[in-house]
Design an enzyme around this catalytic site. Sequence first.
Site, PDB file in Angstrom:
ATOM      1  N   ASP A 132       0.782  -1.344   0.081  1.00  0.00           N
ATOM      2  CA  ASP A 132       0.101  -0.076  -0.052  1.00  0.00           C
ATOM      3  C   ASP A 132       0.680   1.286  -0.083  1.00  0.00           C
ATOM      4  OD1 ASP A 132      -2.139  -1.520   0.191  1.00  0.00           O
ATOM      5  OD2 ASP A 132      -2.771  -1.130   2.200  1.00  0.00           O
ATOM      6  N   ARG A 182      -0.887  -0.908  -9.018  1.00  0.00           N
ATOM      7  CA  ARG A 182      -2.360  -0.327  -8.440  1.00  0.00           C
ATOM      8  C   ARG A 182      -2.364   1.221  -8.443  1.00  0.00           C
ATOM      9  NH1 ARG A 182      -3.648  -1.017  -2.518  1.00  0.00           N
ATOM     10  NH2 ARG A 182      -4.034  -3.334  -2.961  1.00  0.00           N
TER      11      ARG A 182
HETATM   12  C1  LIG Z   1      -8.565  -1.307  -3.898  1.00  0.00           C
HETATM   13  C2  LIG Z   1      -8.296   0.081  -3.508  1.00  0.00           C
HETATM   14  C3  LIG Z   1      -6.954   0.374  -2.703  1.00  0.00           C
HETATM   15  C4  LIG Z   1      -6.484   1.487  -2.388  1.00  0.00           C
HETATM   16  N1  LIG Z   1      -5.194   1.612  -1.918  1.00  0.00           N
HETATM   17  C5  LIG Z   1      -4.726   3.023  -1.583  1.00  0.00           C
HETATM   18  C6  LIG Z   1      -3.629   3.027  -1.007  1.00  0.00           C
HETATM   19  O1  LIG Z   1      -2.494   2.244  -0.933  1.00  0.00           O
HETATM   20  N2  LIG Z   1      -3.207   4.366  -0.638  1.00  0.00           N
HETATM   21  C7  LIG Z   1      -3.909   5.261  -0.958  1.00  0.00           C
HETATM   22  O2  LIG Z   1      -3.591   6.549  -0.538  1.00  0.00           O
HETATM   23  N3  LIG Z   1      -5.356   5.167  -1.198  1.00  0.00           N
HETATM   24  C8  LIG Z   1      -5.651   4.003  -1.454  1.00  0.00           C
HETATM   25  N4  LIG Z   1      -7.076   3.764  -1.870  1.00  0.00           N
HETATM   26  C9  LIG Z   1      -7.966   4.766  -1.755  1.00  0.00           C
HETATM   27  C10 LIG Z   1      -8.099   5.863  -2.786  1.00  0.00           C
HETATM   28  O3  LIG Z   1      -6.900   6.600  -2.859  1.00  0.00           O
HETATM   29  C11 LIG Z   1      -9.156   6.762  -2.662  1.00  0.00           C
HETATM   30  O4  LIG Z   1      -9.249   7.442  -1.658  1.00  0.00           O
HETATM   31  C12 LIG Z   1     -10.602   6.140  -2.857  1.00  0.00           C
HETATM   32  O5  LIG Z   1     -10.602   4.915  -3.612  1.00  0.00           O
HETATM   33  C13 LIG Z   1     -11.665   7.103  -3.346  1.00  0.00           C
HETATM   34  O6  LIG Z   1     -11.451   7.492  -4.417  1.00  0.00           O
HETATM   35  P1  LIG Z   1     -12.309   7.125  -5.973  1.00  0.00           P
HETATM   36  O7  LIG Z   1     -11.196   6.885  -6.908  1.00  0.00           O
HETATM   37  O8  LIG Z   1     -13.283   5.947  -5.565  1.00  0.00           O
HETATM   38  O9  LIG Z   1     -13.009   8.368  -6.285  1.00  0.00           O
HETATM   39  P2  LIG Z   1     -13.866   9.432  -5.556  1.00  0.00           P
HETATM   40  O10 LIG Z   1     -13.813  10.699  -6.344  1.00  0.00           O
HETATM   41  O11 LIG Z   1     -13.385   9.531  -3.875  1.00  0.00           O
HETATM   42  O12 LIG Z   1     -15.334   8.836  -5.388  1.00  0.00           O
HETATM   43  C14 LIG Z   1     -16.004   8.616  -6.773  1.00  0.00           C
HETATM   44  C15 LIG Z   1     -17.484   8.140  -6.234  1.00  0.00           C
HETATM   45  O13 LIG Z   1     -17.162   6.603  -5.777  1.00  0.00           O
HETATM   46  C16 LIG Z   1     -17.983   6.389  -4.392  1.00  0.00           C
HETATM   47  N5  LIG Z   1     -17.215   6.375  -3.355  1.00  0.00           N
HETATM   48  C17 LIG Z   1     -16.038   6.488  -3.173  1.00  0.00           C
HETATM   49  N6  LIG Z   1     -15.358   6.360  -2.005  1.00  0.00           N
HETATM   50  C18 LIG Z   1     -16.504   5.818  -1.221  1.00  0.00           C
HETATM   51  C19 LIG Z   1     -16.771   5.443   0.022  1.00  0.00           C
HETATM   52  N7  LIG Z   1     -15.735   5.659   0.884  1.00  0.00           N
HETATM   53  N8  LIG Z   1     -18.013   5.106   0.218  1.00  0.00           N
HETATM   54  C20 LIG Z   1     -18.937   5.095  -0.469  1.00  0.00           C
HETATM   55  N9  LIG Z   1     -18.953   5.426  -1.927  1.00  0.00           N
HETATM   56  C21 LIG Z   1     -17.698   5.968  -2.101  1.00  0.00           C
HETATM   57  C22 LIG Z   1     -18.951   7.694  -4.538  1.00  0.00           C
HETATM   58  O14 LIG Z   1     -20.067   7.272  -5.373  1.00  0.00           O
HETATM   59  C23 LIG Z   1     -18.203   8.770  -5.106  1.00  0.00           C
HETATM   60  O15 LIG Z   1     -18.986   9.658  -5.712  1.00  0.00           O
HETATM   61  C24 LIG Z   1      -7.505   2.463  -2.420  1.00  0.00           C
HETATM   62  C25 LIG Z   1      -8.517   2.434  -2.968  1.00  0.00           C
HETATM   63  C26 LIG Z   1      -9.006   1.156  -3.613  1.00  0.00           C
HETATM   64  C27 LIG Z   1     -10.460   1.077  -4.201  1.00  0.00           C
END
Ligand SMILES: Cc1cc2nc3c(=O)[nH]c(=O)nc-3n(C[C@H](O)[C@H](O)[C@H](O)COP(=O)(O)OP(=O)(O)OC[C@H]3O[C@@H](n4cnc5c(N)ncnc54)[C@H](O)[C@@H]3O)c2cc1C
Length: 306
Positions: A132, A182
């Site tokens: 991560d 990722r």
């Molecule tokens: C598999 C995976 C691994 C990850 N690993 C890391 C990592 O190692 N380091 C790191 O910094 N971040 C990590 N993240 C988190 C990532 O950086 C984002 O903070 C998170 O995924 C929200 O961004 P988004 O791309 O979904 O877009 P956003 O713009 O945040 O969300 C887009 C839409 O998705 C839905 N959504 C998003 N988040 C949520 C939520 N929590 N609850 C409900 N609905 C939601 C909503 O409909 C929102 O409008 C990871 C995410 C995923 C999916």
Amino acid sequence: MLRSVILAASRSGKVEKFVGSAPVSRDVVKRFVAGTGTPDALRVTRELADQGLRSTLDFLGEDTLTPEQASATRDEYLTLLAALAEAGLTGAAEVSVKLSALGQAFDEDLAEANARAICAAAAEAGTTVTLDMEDHTTTDSTLSVLNRLRKDYPGTGAVLQSYLRRTEQDCRELATAGSRVRLCKGAYSEPEHVAYQSALDVDKSYVRCMNVLMAGQGYPMLATHDPRLIAIGEDRARWFDRGPGEFEFQLLYGVRPEEQRRLVREGYQVRVYVPYGTEWYGYLMRRLAERPANMMFFARALASKK
Ligand SMILES: Cc1cc2nc3c(=O)[nH]c(=O)nc-3n(C[C@H](O)[C@H](O)[C@H](O)COP(=O)(O)OP(=O)(O)OC[C@H]3O[C@@H](n4cnc5c(N)ncnc54)[C@H](O)[C@@H]3O)c2cc1C
């Protein structure tokens, strides 16, 4: 604004105590966290596998302060990997590891040695590890540990965050044969000099980074719930002629489960990030910060004193 307040609270011991002791927290946590122990991780892996979903399992914990805590986290992963192998689930699951949970903040060599032990156990069990990515002060350290681990365990996955200005270049360097990367937006509160501040800039960077990874020689793992970015990912898969097995989508446990199943029905490889363990506070706060609606749900539940 709300996002920064929640992310600041994720570092506050006082708020942690309050949230941790509220009975309703358990219900909210259940939505995003598989449970407290290895049996929960196995149960959820099996449930997801039955729906055609793969998993990457994260034993919750970060910001470890002592070598003993770091060894305990390493041992949890070794137990988990042995249990996955025993249950015949290593085809369906890998593990995600935070170097900060393995001692990175006080001894990078120790964190690397612990990560190496986990990689060795994963290789023996027939699966992989993804490191991560945490806040930007750890990026260089994490990428150099990754490069050293990859010499012995080439399947070890990296995470890059599109909110960081440096990430497009990091993508170019990591889009090589056999390299698992990722791509996510990034979950921490970062200053302007290192990170894009507007959602639009973060999204545009995500698309540029995705283009580099999908055009490259490695194995892209597109981690997002954003409907627009998922649609662009599907488009790029067609454009670059990447079939299932040549890239995957990744989503978090409890977030957009219907979309997870839709992607499987469309024939894509989909992996769900499944956290488990008792140290859920920092993880939960980052999930709440991502979506104000989650915060409202939590606040209403707290207010109802259930
Ligand atoms: C598999 C995976 C691994 C990850 N690993 C890391 C990592 O190692 N380091 C790191 O910094 N971040 C990590 N993240 C988190 C990532 O950086 C984002 O903070 C998170 O995924 C929200 O961004 P988004 O791309 O979904 O877009 P956003 O713009 O945040 O969300 C887009 C839409 O998705 C839905 N959504 C998003 N988040 C949520 C939520 N929590 N609850 C409900 N609905 C939601 C909503 O409909 C929102 O409008 C990871 C995410 C995923 C999916």
